[in-house]
Write an enzyme that holds these catalytic residues in place. Structure first.
Site, PDB file in Angstrom:
ATOM      1  CG  ASP A  52     -12.933   5.163  10.364  1.00  0.00           C
ATOM      2  OD1 ASP A  52     -13.282   4.103  11.172  1.00  0.00           O
ATOM      3  OD2 ASP A  52     -11.597   5.692  10.835  1.00  0.00           O
ATOM      4  CE1 TYR A 111      -7.765   2.093   3.201  1.00  0.00           C
ATOM      5  CE2 TYR A 111      -5.729   1.057   2.688  1.00  0.00           C
ATOM      6  CZ  TYR A 111      -6.978   0.810   3.213  1.00  0.00           C
ATOM      7  OH  TYR A 111      -7.423  -0.173   4.209  1.00  0.00           O
TER       8      TYR A 111
END
Length: 169
Positions: A52, A111
């Protein structure tokens, strides 16, 4: 037609995300523009995943095909040259097997989420940490995080066009 595998690092701050979009610059677009400047070929770069707006990457994998073969180190150096001054760096480039696909050949994803828990704002990590000024309950956070361990069915979170074989992760 050679296929190249890239490992990329980027600061997502100035980008609308990985995917090419009309409303602003993207990492995919920056890479495709750099490849065109270096090779005079317009290609599509496929990433292992899409990030994003504002999301950074330490080792995003991508691939693209070129009509002409170049040494992998020349591809890396040329792309880094033409990517400047964008905060994108090609850490590694390699010739990949024809059936390699950045997304479908991926064997894992990692992540890192960072919380800066202090009153003072970040000076060096602005845009790279979640700044929380109030005290956090580490024990409660640990207990809540334990609920994420194991296999879970994410059917309710899947998009209708999801291509994953299974919703269980």
């Amino acid at each position: 037609m050679p296929r190249y595998r890239l490992t990329i690092e980027y600061d997502g701050g100035p980008f609308v995300g990985w995917q090419r979009q009309k409303n602003g610059p993207s990492i995919q677009g920056a890479l495709e523009d750099a490849i065109e400047k270096f090779s005079q070929s317009r290609v599509t770069v496929t990433g292992a995943g899409r990030t994003d707006a504002g999301v950074h990457a330490l080792g995003q994998v991508a691939h693209f095909d070129l009509e002409r073969e170049f040494p992998a180190d020349k591809v890396r150096e040329a792309l880094n040259h033409f990517l400047r001054p964008a905060p994108v760096a090609v850490l590694d480039a390699a010739v990949a097997a024809d059936d390699f696909h950045a997304r479908f050949s991926a064997t894992g994803r990692h992540y890192l989420f960072r919380i800066l828990n202090r009153r003072a704002p970040p000076a060096l990590d602005t845009g790279k940490v979640w700044h929380v000024q109030v005290a956090l309950d580490a024990q409660a956070m640990h207990e809540a995080a334990r609920q994420l361990l194991g296999s879970h069915d994410f059917t309710t979170f899947r998009a209708a066009e999801c291509q994953a074989r299974s919703p269980v992760k």
